[in-house]
Design a protein around this motif. Sequence first.
Motif, PDB file in Angstrom:
ATOM      1  N   ASP C   2       0.816  -1.215   0.000  1.00 26.63           N
ATOM      2  CA  ASP C   2       0.000   0.000   0.000  1.00 26.63           C
ATOM      3  C   ASP C   2       0.848   1.263   0.000  1.00 26.63           C
ATOM      4  O   ASP C   2       0.333   2.359  -0.210  1.00 26.63           O
ATOM      5  CB  ASP C   2      -0.911   0.017   1.226  1.00 26.63           C
ATOM      6  CG  ASP C   2      -2.190  -0.755   0.935  1.00 26.63           C
ATOM      7  OD1 ASP C   2      -2.342  -1.222  -0.193  1.00 26.63           O
ATOM      8  OD2 ASP C   2      -3.014  -0.880   1.852  1.00 26.63           O
ATOM      9  N   THR C   5       2.561   3.735  -5.020  1.00 24.10           N
ATOM     10  CA  THR C   5       1.516   4.224  -5.925  1.00 24.10           C
ATOM     11  C   THR C   5       2.133   4.532  -7.276  1.00 24.10           C
ATOM     12  O   THR C   5       3.197   5.157  -7.339  1.00 24.10           O
ATOM     13  CB  THR C   5       0.864   5.506  -5.360  1.00 24.10           C
ATOM     14  OG1 THR C   5       0.278   5.209  -4.091  1.00 24.10           O
ATOM     15  CG2 THR C   5      -0.212   6.044  -6.296  1.00 24.10           C
ATOM     16  N   HIS C  22      -1.303  13.802  -3.900  1.00 22.36           N
ATOM     17  CA  HIS C  22      -1.448  12.471  -3.307  1.00 22.36           C
ATOM     18  C   HIS C  22      -0.375  12.271  -2.234  1.00 22.36           C
ATOM     19  O   HIS C  22      -0.645  11.800  -1.133  1.00 22.36           O
ATOM     20  CB  HIS C  22      -1.310  11.425  -4.411  1.00 22.36           C
ATOM     21  CG  HIS C  22      -1.605  10.023  -3.994  1.00 22.36           C
ATOM     22  ND1 HIS C  22      -2.888   9.534  -3.902  1.00 22.36           N
ATOM     23  CD2 HIS C  22      -0.791   8.998  -3.635  1.00 22.36           C
ATOM     24  CE1 HIS C  22      -2.847   8.260  -3.517  1.00 22.36           C
ATOM     25  NE2 HIS C  22      -1.594   7.914  -3.353  1.00 22.36           N
ATOM     26  N   HIS C 155      -1.601   0.973  -5.338  1.00 28.06           N
ATOM     27  CA  HIS C 155      -2.525   1.880  -6.034  1.00 28.06           C
ATOM     28  C   HIS C 155      -1.966   2.198  -7.404  1.00 28.06           C
ATOM     29  O   HIS C 155      -0.778   2.500  -7.526  1.00 28.06           O
ATOM     30  CB  HIS C 155      -2.669   3.216  -5.291  1.00 28.06           C
ATOM     31  CG  HIS C 155      -3.163   3.083  -3.899  1.00 28.06           C
ATOM     32  ND1 HIS C 155      -2.334   3.099  -2.815  1.00 28.06           N
ATOM     33  CD2 HIS C 155      -4.416   2.918  -3.424  1.00 28.06           C
ATOM     34  CE1 HIS C 155      -3.060   2.959  -1.707  1.00 28.06           C
ATOM     35  NE2 HIS C 155      -4.311   2.832  -2.046  1.00 28.06           N
ATOM     36  N   THR C 166      -9.158   5.274 -11.196  1.00 25.28           N
ATOM     37  CA  THR C 166      -8.451   4.278 -10.387  1.00 25.28           C
ATOM     38  C   THR C 166      -8.370   2.949 -11.136  1.00 25.28           C
ATOM     39  O   THR C 166      -9.389   2.370 -11.493  1.00 25.28           O
ATOM     40  CB  THR C 166      -9.167   4.068  -9.047  1.00 25.28           C
ATOM     41  OG1 THR C 166      -9.188   5.317  -8.353  1.00 25.28           O
ATOM     42  CG2 THR C 166      -8.450   3.037  -8.201  1.00 25.28           C
ATOM     43  N   LYS C 168      -6.256   0.438  -9.838  1.00 28.25           N
ATOM     44  CA  LYS C 168      -5.980  -0.573  -8.806  1.00 28.25           C
ATOM     45  C   LYS C 168      -5.987   0.104  -7.449  1.00 28.25           C
ATOM     46  O   LYS C 168      -5.487   1.222  -7.326  1.00 28.25           O
ATOM     47  CB  LYS C 168      -4.598  -1.194  -9.065  1.00 28.25           C
ATOM     48  CG  LYS C 168      -4.199  -2.314  -8.114  1.00 28.25           C
ATOM     49  CD  LYS C 168      -2.831  -2.849  -8.510  1.00 28.25           C
ATOM     50  CE  LYS C 168      -2.377  -3.991  -7.633  1.00 28.25           C
ATOM     51  NZ  LYS C 168      -1.042  -4.494  -8.045  1.00 28.25           N
ATOM     52  N   GLY C 169      -6.527  -0.578  -6.442  1.00 26.43           N
ATOM     53  CA  GLY C 169      -6.516  -0.052  -5.083  1.00 26.43           C
ATOM     54  C   GLY C 169      -7.636   0.931  -4.865  1.00 26.43           C
ATOM     55  O   GLY C 169      -8.562   1.057  -5.669  1.00 26.43           O
ATOM     56  N   SER C 170      -7.536   1.671  -3.783  1.00 26.99           N
ATOM     57  CA  SER C 170      -8.587   2.599  -3.398  1.00 26.99           C
ATOM     58  C   SER C 170      -8.415   3.931  -4.089  1.00 26.99           C
ATOM     59  O   SER C 170      -7.301   4.365  -4.361  1.00 26.99           O
ATOM     60  CB  SER C 170      -8.533   2.808  -1.882  1.00 26.99           C
ATOM     61  OG  SER C 170      -9.319   3.923  -1.537  1.00 26.99           O
ATOM     62  N   ALA C 171      -9.547   4.578  -4.392  1.00 22.11           N
ATOM     63  CA  ALA C 171      -9.488   5.916  -4.983  1.00 22.11           C
ATOM     64  C   ALA C 171      -9.238   6.974  -3.917  1.00 22.11           C
ATOM     65  O   ALA C 171      -9.003   8.128  -4.228  1.00 22.11           O
ATOM     66  CB  ALA C 171     -10.789   6.212  -5.717  1.00 22.11           C
ATOM     67  N   GLN C 172      -9.282   6.574  -2.640  1.00 20.87           N
ATOM     68  CA  GLN C 172      -9.138   7.545  -1.548  1.00 20.87           C
ATOM     69  C   GLN C 172      -7.691   8.009  -1.402  1.00 20.87           C
ATOM     70  O   GLN C 172      -6.748   7.311  -1.768  1.00 20.87           O
ATOM     71  CB  GLN C 172      -9.579   6.900  -0.245  1.00 20.87           C
ATOM     72  CG  GLN C 172     -11.081   6.704  -0.153  1.00 20.87           C
ATOM     73  CD  GLN C 172     -11.449   6.080   1.166  1.00 20.87           C
ATOM     74  OE1 GLN C 172     -11.376   4.866   1.320  1.00 20.87           O
ATOM     75  NE2 GLN C 172     -11.813   6.906   2.123  1.00 20.87           N
ATOM     76  N   SER C 176      -6.571   9.375   4.384  1.00 19.25           N
ATOM     77  CA  SER C 176      -7.847   8.834   4.850  1.00 19.25           C
ATOM     78  C   SER C 176      -7.785   7.319   5.019  1.00 19.25           C
ATOM     79  O   SER C 176      -8.705   6.718   5.563  1.00 19.25           O
ATOM     80  CB  SER C 176      -8.964   9.220   3.883  1.00 19.25           C
ATOM     81  OG  SER C 176      -8.636   8.823   2.574  1.00 19.25           O
ATOM     82  N   LEU C 177      -6.712   6.719   4.549  1.00 19.08           N
ATOM     83  CA  LEU C 177      -6.530   5.271   4.723  1.00 19.08           C
ATOM     84  C   LEU C 177      -5.723   4.958   5.978  1.00 19.08           C
ATOM     85  O   LEU C 177      -5.664   3.821   6.416  1.00 19.08           O
ATOM     86  CB  LEU C 177      -5.774   4.677   3.520  1.00 19.08           C
ATOM     87  CG  LEU C 177      -6.451   4.789   2.155  1.00 19.08           C
ATOM     88  CD1 LEU C 177      -5.484   4.361   1.069  1.00 19.08           C
ATOM     89  CD2 LEU C 177      -7.703   3.923   2.127  1.00 19.08           C
TER      90      LEU C 177
END
Lengths: 178, 178, 178
Positions: C2, C5, C22, C155, C166, C168-172, C176-177
């Motif tokens: 994680d 990115t 980001h 990501h 997105t 792959k992974g979260s768009a957040q 916030s993760l």
Amino acid sequence: MDKITLVTGGAKSGKSLFAENHLRAYGLPLVYIATSQAFDPEMEDRIAAHKVQRGDGWDTVEEPLDLCGALMRTDGAGARLVDCMTLWLSNVMHAERDWQAELEKVLDSLRTQSSPVVLVTNEVGGGIVPMSALARRYRDASGLMNQRIAAVAGHVVLVSCGLPLTLKGSAQAPASLA
Amino acid sequence: MDKITLVTGGAKSGKSLFAENHLRAYGLPLVYIATSQAFDPEMEDRIAAHKVQRGDGWDTVEEPLDLCGALMRTDGAGARLVDCMTLWLSNVMHAERDWQAELEKVLDSLRTQSSPVVLVTNEVGGGIVPMSALARRYRDASGLMNQRIAAVAGHVVLVSCGLPLTLKGSAQAPASLA
Amino acid sequence: MDKITLVTGGAKSGKSLFAENHLRAYGLPLVYIATSQAFDPEMEDRIAAHKVQRGDGWDTVEEPLDLCGALMRTDGAGARLVDCMTLWLSNVMHAERDWQAELEKVLDSLRTQSSPVVLVTNEVGGGIVPMSALARRYRDASGLMNQRIAAVAGHVVLVSCGLPLTLKGSAQAPASLA
């Protein structure tokens, strides 16, 4: 038209590998319809690299021009991968055939297939306008072809960095839809 | 800014057709703001093909350079399709005007429109780096312009194979939002 | 993975700005790993424009070739932005090093990082097939590199018009993760 899938993306975006894995999920015998012709050593290398990536267990049909015939002959023989449509288009234009008439024949055959078909194509319209009129004509024809195939496909996927974005249909693998 | 929509994509990706259908969903009179100029037979053919695709029922305004003025003059006359922004940029650069100043004027006018505007643009930065410095300058300017317009738009859509991917805003047609 | 990115997109699509924002969301000291070399005035201008966009508060490390070493040396020093991978690949190929071996070293170092890394790359395979064999080789290598990095990233984001899709992974955002 859930049997027809179109996989598009840029060069070396991972389209073929995604398409191969998508095809395997049908759980049917695997048929590879190759539109490429080994004119030179560079193309021979590309073809060999794709063959290594696919691995064993594929029936291969080589058909640079009569794709409609190849689809008709192989219907019922398993899940088919056509790799790739932009190369087929290039072959048809190079042979000075009427690409729009040839495309209509392919679209007609796609509409009547009883076994699954996954078609790989290329995004070729994302750069600056080519200097050559021939390249512009090919670029326009590719884009129009992709639109037409997408319209008869049940699934359309755009691949970048080996990862899929679903443009149409379900993002799920075919087996889980069966 | 829900009145402003940006539609981007590669050449012959189906951007204009998507934009035309999107515009029709507003249920307003249709105004076509053409930025193209028929310099040669190839461009004449392109313009004619787009005209056939659109069909009847459009008011057409031809404005290769003063897009800000065209937006101001047509506000209130219906839902407007600007086709396309990369051609407008090319016209502005070719006329040796300050494209950034011209873009600011267009952005200012977009921010104050009372009737809907759908702008079509092109993805031109997805190929290898062009050999020509002029082409690189145009490619960079196109990308920056697209970012700026996207920032003032309420909806941004990327089209591939005639199918939309929503980059910003709702994927729904404007009529269902009304 | 994680912490890793990958941000891809065409030229001037807004990749770097997205990547910078980001990275800021991690709330860590900011480290910029620049792979570019100012060979000519055009490249100097590009580097200067990127520097203005980033603003203050960045530690800058210039490393055109030994990216693996730069990642190892800066691990623990903050959140790192590598801008960009296609330029690094171009440097490695230009230096006539084995790009695949160099890429394996980078992938190995990415797998063991304890601090976040955001890597910016380019989509270069979306235009027509380049005339030059060198350009085709570079285009293929870029696509393969992007696939490999995407496989180790948690990501992956495709940017167009400054807006993310997105892959792959979260768009957040990372914060916030946390």
